[in-house]
Enzyme design. Structure first.
Site, short mmCIF file in Angstrom:
data_model
loop_
_atom_site.label_atom_id
_atom_site.label_comp_id
_atom_site.label_asym_id
_atom_site.label_seq_id
_atom_site.Cartn_x
_atom_site.Cartn_y
_atom_site.Cartn_z
N TYR A 9 31.39 37.01 47.96
CA TYR A 9 30.54 37.78 47.05
C TYR A 9 29.13 37.95 47.60
O TYR A 9 28.48 38.95 47.33
CB TYR A 9 30.45 37.07 45.69
CG TYR A 9 31.60 37.36 44.76
CD1 TYR A 9 32.90 37.05 45.11
CD2 TYR A 9 31.37 37.95 43.51
CE1 TYR A 9 33.96 37.30 44.25
CE2 TYR A 9 32.42 38.20 42.65
CZ TYR A 9 33.71 37.88 43.01
OH TYR A 9 34.75 38.13 42.16
N LYS A 66 42.73 28.37 51.97
CA LYS A 66 43.65 29.07 52.87
C LYS A 66 43.39 28.48 54.25
O LYS A 66 43.00 29.18 55.20
CB LYS A 66 43.38 30.59 52.79
CG LYS A 66 44.39 31.46 53.52
CD LYS A 66 45.75 31.58 52.82
CE LYS A 66 46.72 32.35 53.72
NZ LYS A 66 48.12 32.31 53.23
N ASP A 115 47.97 31.24 48.08
CA ASP A 115 49.17 32.04 47.76
C ASP A 115 50.19 31.20 47.02
O ASP A 115 50.78 31.62 46.02
CB ASP A 115 49.75 32.69 49.03
CG ASP A 115 49.96 31.73 50.19
OD1 ASP A 115 49.44 30.58 50.12
OD2 ASP A 115 50.63 32.11 51.16
N ASP A 151 38.03 33.65 41.10
CA ASP A 151 38.02 34.88 40.29
C ASP A 151 39.45 35.32 40.00
O ASP A 151 39.82 35.60 38.86
CB ASP A 151 37.27 35.98 41.07
CG ASP A 151 37.26 37.30 40.33
OD1 ASP A 151 36.99 37.30 39.12
OD2 ASP A 151 37.56 38.34 40.97
N ASP A 165 41.88 34.71 36.24
CA ASP A 165 42.52 35.77 35.44
C ASP A 165 44.00 35.47 35.25
O ASP A 165 44.57 35.66 34.16
CB ASP A 165 42.40 37.15 36.12
CG ASP A 165 41.12 37.89 35.72
OD1 ASP A 165 40.12 37.22 35.44
OD2 ASP A 165 41.15 39.14 35.69
C1 IPM Z 1 34.31 37.49 36.55
C2 IPM Z 1 34.21 38.96 36.77
C3 IPM Z 1 33.08 39.26 37.74
C4 IPM Z 1 33.38 38.53 39.04
C5 IPM Z 1 32.81 40.76 37.98
C6 IPM Z 1 32.55 41.51 36.69
C7 IPM Z 1 31.69 40.98 38.95
O1 IPM Z 1 35.43 39.44 37.24
O2 IPM Z 1 33.30 36.89 36.08
O3 IPM Z 1 35.36 36.91 36.79
O4 IPM Z 1 34.08 39.08 39.89
O5 IPM Z 1 32.88 37.42 39.22
MG MG Z 2 36.99 38.03 37.26
#
Ligand code: IPM
Ligand code: MG
Length: 374
Positions: free
Chosen positions: A147, A202, A234, A258, A262
């Site tokens: 990032y 990784k 993975d 990240d 999710d």
């Molecule tokens: C998160 C989001 C952010 C990230 C985006 C909106 C920049 O996906 O907080 O997980 O990638 O960190």
């Molecule tokens: Mg995210």
């Protein structure tokens, strides 16, 4: 405990941000009344709301407010339809969210993922894979890796055959101290849970992975009561689906965290259920915290009273716990959320018609039910 005024900057942002923030602020007010706490909440624009109000995604006045506050409660920023209309450096994700993370040194991102039994119907996994319920904590490094690493750019180059083309470069970079400090956060968190850390990397391909694994292994020696294992990212993505109950604390670098958070959120029913705390130490040696739902702005459902406010509400509980040490007040919010889930209240994202107990409600009804349960 109640006399000190706790200054909170509330930055709702874009999309569903304002409507879920509204419910979270109602819940905070209710918990404030119950525990006799004095919150001083100031709202300010950020993201596209900041651009529309003051010409930039993180207006100076909003940043100043954050600096003066004891904690930041954040909604979400960015609108995929509008983002491409301005230069990438000015877009809300980079100019507001990533900027705040960096500016306040928020290197430790905690994302607790919990699938209560009552939400079993909302989990995409078969009941036999859910065990006694999924309960894990993703500890994501938040200010390093791909990032932020330099160089980061898109450039024009000439290929060996003479054709001109574009080349995009992102750099994955970690120093030993950056890995050490996030590893300490994970091990300390594990001590308060089931005492197990799974470190994700990784290391079979990346230099970063090798340094990550060596460093985490060394730090683990300071925590002999905590079990450490390692998984390649993975494999971890697969293990989340096959046997999610093996995980307690999952320690990840920025991008892996990240992605995996999710995935983990889907296991817990919906991204709309996942709160997060981003913590750092300021120059004044003060723990500073930023609290936001892990999901995005969901523009497709914004303004329709459809969004799930629970991630925002649980984020405010994390704020009470980590920034203010208000354990009981935080627990009161969390148990109120558990109560309405048990009662069968469901926003669209966690509604399953096959669940005989489920009753579909909107954003406001969900927030008000949680207020009533406080
Ligand atoms: C998160 C989001 C952010 C990230 C985006 C909106 C920049 O996906 O907080 O997980 O990638 O960190
Ligand atoms: Mg995210």
């Amino acid at each position: 405990m109640s006399s000190k005024t706790l200054r909170i900057a509330a930055l709702a942002g874009d999309g569903i941000g304002p409507e879920v923030m509204r419910e979270a602020l109602k819940v905070l007010a209710a918990v404030g009344r119950k525990f006799n706490l004095s919150f001083d909440v100031t709202e300010a624009p950020v993201g596209w709301a900041g651009i529309d109000a003051a010409g930039k995604a993180l207006p100076d006045a909003t940043l100043e407010l954050c600096r003066r506050s004891d904690a930041i409660l954040f909604g979400s920023v960015g609108l995929p339809d509008r983002d491409p209309t301005i230069p990438k450096e000015e877009r809300p994700e980079r100019a507001a969210l990533l900027r705040i993370r960096k500016e306040f040194g928020l290197f430790a991102n905690l994302r607790p993922v919990k699938l209560p039994k009552a939400l079993s119907h909302s989990c995409p996994l078969k009941p036999e894979r859910q065990g006694d319920g999924i309960d894990l904590l993703v500890v994501r490094e938040l200010t390093g890796g791909l990032y932020f690493g330099q160089p980061k750019k898109t450039e024009e180059i000439t290929l060996p055959d003479g054709t001109r083309t574009q080349r995009a470069i992102d750099t994955m970079v970690y120093t030993t101290p950056e890995i050490e400090r996030i590893a300490h956060v994970a091990f300390r968190a594990a001590r308060l849970r089931r005492k197990k850390v799974t470190s994700i990397d990784k290391a079979n391909v990346l230099e970063n992975g090798i340094l990550w694994r060596e460093t985490v292994t060394r730090i683990a020696k300071e925590y002999p009561d905590v079990t450490l294992d390692h998984q390649f990212v993975d494999n971890a993505a697969m293990q989340f689906l096959l046997r999610p109950t093996q995980f307690d604390v999952v320690l990840c670098e920025n991008l892996f965290g990240d992605i995996l958070s999710d995935e983990a959120a889907a296991l817990a029913g919906s991204l709309g259920m996942l709160p997060s705390a981003s913590l750092g130490i300021t120059a004044a040696e003060r723990t500073f915290g930023f609290y936001e739902p892990a999901g995005g702005t969901a523009p497709d459902i914004a303004g329709k009273n459809l969004a799930n406010p629970i991630a925002q509400i649980l984020s405010s509980a994390l704020m009470l716990r980590y920034s203010f040490g208000l354990t009981e007040a935080a627990a009161a919010i969390e148990s109120a959320v558990a109560t309405v889930i048990d009662q069968g209240l469901r926003t669209g994202d966690i509604f399953n018609p096959a669940d005989p107990n489920a009753r579909r409600v909107g954003t406001r009804e969900m927030g008000e039910a949680i207020v009533a349960a406080i």
